[in-house]
Design a protein around this motif. Structure first.
Motif, PDB file in Angstrom:
ATOM      1  N   ARG A  92       0.527  -1.422  -0.235  1.00 32.66           N
ATOM      2  CA  ARG A  92       0.159   0.217   0.100  1.00 32.66           C
ATOM      3  C   ARG A  92       0.347   1.073  -0.161  1.00 32.66           C
ATOM      4  NH1 ARG A  92      -2.963  -2.975  -1.590  1.00 32.66           N
ATOM      5  NH2 ARG A  92      -5.723  -3.517   0.009  1.00 32.66           N
ATOM      6  N   LEU A  93       0.332   2.141  -0.914  1.00 37.03           N
ATOM      7  CA  LEU A  93       0.982   3.299  -0.680  1.00 37.03           C
ATOM      8  C   LEU A  93       0.356   4.513  -0.133  1.00 37.03           C
ATOM      9  CD1 LEU A  93       2.797   5.185  -2.247  1.00 37.03           C
ATOM     10  CD2 LEU A  93       1.327   6.047  -3.287  1.00 37.03           C
ATOM     11  N   HIS A  94       1.332   4.788   1.351  1.00 35.86           N
ATOM     12  CA  HIS A  94       0.567   6.261   2.356  1.00 35.86           C
ATOM     13  C   HIS A  94       1.297   7.239   1.954  1.00 35.86           C
ATOM     14  CE1 HIS A  94      -1.606   2.266   4.422  1.00 35.86           C
ATOM     15  NE2 HIS A  94       0.264   2.280   3.790  1.00 35.86           N
ATOM     16  N   ARG A  95       0.747   8.205   2.472  1.00 28.00           N
ATOM     17  CA  ARG A  95       1.174   9.582   2.289  1.00 28.00           C
ATOM     18  C   ARG A  95       1.161  10.675   3.755  1.00 28.00           C
ATOM     19  NH1 ARG A  95      -0.365  13.872  -2.534  1.00 28.00           N
ATOM     20  NH2 ARG A  95       0.517  15.600  -2.151  1.00 28.00           N
ATOM     21  N   THR A  96       2.416  10.822   4.014  1.00 26.46           N
ATOM     22  CA  THR A  96       1.973  12.065   4.930  1.00 26.46           C
ATOM     23  C   THR A  96       2.942  13.563   5.024  1.00 26.46           C
ATOM     24  OG1 THR A  96       2.959  10.196   6.340  1.00 26.46           O
ATOM     25  CG2 THR A  96       3.374  12.815   7.483  1.00 26.46           C
ATOM     26  N   GLY A  97       1.863  14.422   4.389  1.00 29.68           N
ATOM     27  CA  GLY A  97       3.032  15.428   3.902  1.00 29.68           C
ATOM     28  C   GLY A  97       2.700  15.188   2.327  1.00 29.68           C
ATOM     29  N   ALA A  98       4.596  15.718   2.789  1.00 24.86           N
ATOM     30  CA  ALA A  98       5.167  15.581   1.319  1.00 24.86           C
ATOM     31  C   ALA A  98       5.827  14.306   1.520  1.00 24.86           C
ATOM     32  CB  ALA A  98       5.607  16.682   1.087  1.00 24.86           C
ATOM     33  N   THR A  99       5.630  13.602   1.489  1.00 23.31           N
ATOM     34  CA  THR A  99       5.851  12.488   1.880  1.00 23.31           C
ATOM     35  C   THR A  99       5.754  10.687   1.783  1.00 23.31           C
ATOM     36  OG1 THR A  99       8.045  13.098   3.803  1.00 23.31           O
ATOM     37  CG2 THR A  99       8.052  10.509   3.270  1.00 23.31           C
ATOM     38  N   PHE A 100       5.702  10.457   0.310  1.00 24.71           N
ATOM     39  CA  PHE A 100       4.817   8.923   0.134  1.00 24.71           C
ATOM     40  C   PHE A 100       5.882   7.373   1.203  1.00 24.71           C
ATOM     41  CE2 PHE A 100       4.362  11.664  -3.107  1.00 24.71           C
ATOM     42  CZ  PHE A 100       2.456  11.254  -3.400  1.00 24.71           C
ATOM     43  N   SER A 101       5.279   7.400   1.061  1.00 27.63           N
ATOM     44  CA  SER A 101       5.664   6.139   2.467  1.00 27.63           C
ATOM     45  C   SER A 101       5.275   4.178   1.180  1.00 27.63           C
ATOM     46  CB  SER A 101       5.518   5.590   3.495  1.00 27.63           C
ATOM     47  OG  SER A 101       4.182   5.578   3.880  1.00 27.63           O
ATOM     48  N   LEU A 102       6.160   2.809   1.513  1.00 30.00           N
ATOM     49  CA  LEU A 102       5.006   2.163   1.288  1.00 30.00           C
ATOM     50  C   LEU A 102       5.127   1.455   2.746  1.00 30.00           C
ATOM     51  CD1 LEU A 102       7.525   1.109  -2.309  1.00 30.00           C
ATOM     52  CD2 LEU A 102       5.159   2.121  -1.700  1.00 30.00           C
ATOM     53  N   GLY A 103       4.195   0.663   2.442  1.00 29.10           N
ATOM     54  CA  GLY A 103       3.427  -0.519   3.022  1.00 29.10           C
ATOM     55  C   GLY A 103       3.500  -1.839   3.035  1.00 29.10           C
ATOM     56  N   PHE A 104       4.145  -2.957   3.150  1.00 27.46           N
ATOM     57  CA  PHE A 104       3.840  -3.805   2.895  1.00 27.46           C
ATOM     58  C   PHE A 104       5.253  -5.155   3.596  1.00 27.46           C
ATOM     59  CE2 PHE A 104       8.027  -1.948   1.041  1.00 27.46           C
ATOM     60  CZ  PHE A 104       9.219  -2.687   2.210  1.00 27.46           C
ATOM     61  N   GLY A 105       4.249  -6.161   3.356  1.00 27.68           N
ATOM     62  CA  GLY A 105       4.960  -7.442   5.138  1.00 27.68           C
ATOM     63  C   GLY A 105       5.933  -8.273   4.293  1.00 27.68           C
ATOM     64  N   LEU A 106       7.075  -8.117   4.659  1.00 30.69           N
ATOM     65  CA  LEU A 106       7.888  -9.032   3.926  1.00 30.69           C
ATOM     66  C   LEU A 106       8.361 -10.240   4.403  1.00 30.69           C
ATOM     67  CD1 LEU A 106       9.992  -9.140   1.484  1.00 30.69           C
ATOM     68  CD2 LEU A 106      11.704  -8.058   2.715  1.00 30.69           C
ATOM     69  N   LEU A 107       7.676  -9.554   6.118  1.00 36.45           N
ATOM     70  CA  LEU A 107       8.738 -11.191   6.770  1.00 36.45           C
ATOM     71  C   LEU A 107       6.946 -12.016   7.227  1.00 36.45           C
ATOM     72  CD1 LEU A 107      11.306 -10.327   9.182  1.00 36.45           C
ATOM     73  CD2 LEU A 107      11.096 -11.668   7.566  1.00 36.45           C
ATOM     74  N   ARG A 108       6.401 -12.420   7.270  1.00 43.35           N
ATOM     75  CA  ARG A 108       5.729 -13.390   8.041  1.00 43.35           C
ATOM     76  C   ARG A 108       5.261 -12.849   9.216  1.00 43.35           C
ATOM     77  NH1 ARG A 108       4.124 -17.877   4.990  1.00 43.35           N
ATOM     78  NH2 ARG A 108       5.950 -19.547   3.745  1.00 43.35           N
TER      79      ARG A 108
END
Length: 383
Positions: A92-108
């Motif tokens: 999922r793509l997240h946004r806080t102000g002008a900063t974008f971040s990725l949310g993903f589960g690499l580990l189980r």
């Protein structure tokens, strides 16, 4: 509406050493899983699921994509490094102000957000469209450069308006000595030079020859990769300028269909031994691919025509002549021009100079001669 798909290569913002080491460790583990799959018979590979690797700490979505990559139709016998990859349902793509971040589960069972570093305006526009729902998310791949920098490769698809046919065209003639000669609708022809590309080809071919004699195979591969990046950058610059030219002219781009040209055209041994002139190193298809997707994003129409006799036909009177390197002189009307410029003008005015032909099959079969096998539809309509 046309669909434009782009892959955004974005570095992570201030990625700490712990996460970088975790990414590297899981990438090595992912490569081991892929090689274990390749070692199995093909019948057993198709029955594999994420449950078959329940003991691996990588998330099941990433393992499923690894299984698909290992089962792909390829002649790879062993992966040296297989990047971690997952589909659009697991990040999922997240946004806080002008900063974008990725949310993903690499580990189980563990999901975290990692901020991204975005500098290019086009990348920020694509991420904004994805955040606002105007674009669709594709796959996510975690890759590491040779300098040890970790990148997130995001696939983003968005709908763009169809390009309008303005009736104006920019004829594009591609070659090795001159990569692109573009004939604008108003008359002037713009040239792009290939001196830098030829220089890079020759210099790197000489360096590879010395390294091969010394037995330094890894250095040869690194040199090939660097040469490939330089040539790709040159094609990106040429395609960007070409699409911008068509955009300013309010016209579309018309190219030659050069599919199979390496098999049709012959080259002398002297030419083949020169890395700057060797047709096997001519990246004409890469340039066309860059032009097409950049034109799609800019709303510029792109069409292709047959390349036959475009370089030999006189643009003024239509007579066939033999070109001599860069010079074109018509023996009928005396028209003189640069050979590539003459070809570009023929491509530009293709729809005004040529008419379609339809082949008729004889009633008795294809091997029986017919009185009139070729019919010119335009002439018949005029009659």
């Amino acid at each position: 509406m046309a669909t434009l798909t782009k892959t955004l290569k974005l570095p992570f913002l201030r990625l700490n050493q712990t996460k970088a080491e975790m990414f590297a460790r899981l990438e090595r583990l992912n490569t081991e899983v892929a090689n274990a799959i390749l070692a199995l018979p093909k019948d057993h590979r198709r029955a594999l699921t994420s449950k078959s690797f329940a003991g691996v700490e990588i998330g099941s979505a990433w393992i499923n994509q690894t299984i698909r990559n290992a089962n792909a139709r390829t002649h790879v016998k062993r992966f040296l490094r297989l990047p971690l990859e997952t589909n659009n349902q697991n990040w999922r793509l997240h946004r806080t102000g002008a900063t974008f971040s990725l949310g993903f589960g690499l580990l189980r069972g563990i999901k975290k957000r990692v901020p991204l570093e975005v500098h290019a305006a086009s990348h920020r526009d694509a991420l904004t469209a994805l955040w606002e729902g105007r674009a669709k998310a594709g796959s996510l791949m975690l890759v590491r450069s040779k300098k040890g920098i970790w990148y997130a490769c995001l696939s983003v698809s968005m709908d763009v308006p169809d390009a309008e046919n303005t009736g104006r065209w920019v004829g594009v003639d591609r070659g090795q000595n001159i990569p692109v000669a573009a004939a604008t609708p108003d008359g002037p022809v713009v040239f792009w030079k290939a001196a830098r590309m030829r220089h890079v080809r020759r210099i790197y071919a000489e360096r590879r020859c010395k390294l091969q004699k010394a037995g330094k195979r890894r250095a040869v591969k690194n040199l090939e990769s660097k040469e490939r990046r330089i040539v790709t950058h040159i094609n990106h610059c040429i395609s960007k300028d070409l699409v911008a030219l068509a955009k300013r002219q309010g016209a579309g781009l018309i190219l030659e269909n050069l599919a199979g040209i390496r098999g049709r055209s012959k080259q002398r041994q002297e030419t083949k031994s020169d890395a700057g002139q060797n047709r096997d190193y001519w990246p004409f298809y890469q340039l066309e691919a860059f032009v097409r997707y950049k034109a799609l994003a800019a709303g510029v129409q792109v069409d292709s025509v047959r390349p036959h006799y475009t370089s030999k036909t006189c643009h003024v009177c239509g007579a066939l002549n033999e070109r001599r390197k860069h010079a074109y002189v018509c023996t009928r009307c005396g028209h003189q021009a640069h050979a590539d410029a003459n070809a570009a003008m023929n491509i530009r005015d293709w729809y005004g100079l040529c008419c379609p032909l339809e082949l008729e099959v004889p009633a008795g079969g294809p091997h029986e001669p017919a009185p009139n096998p070729v019919r010119e539809t335009a002439a018949q309509a005029a009659a």
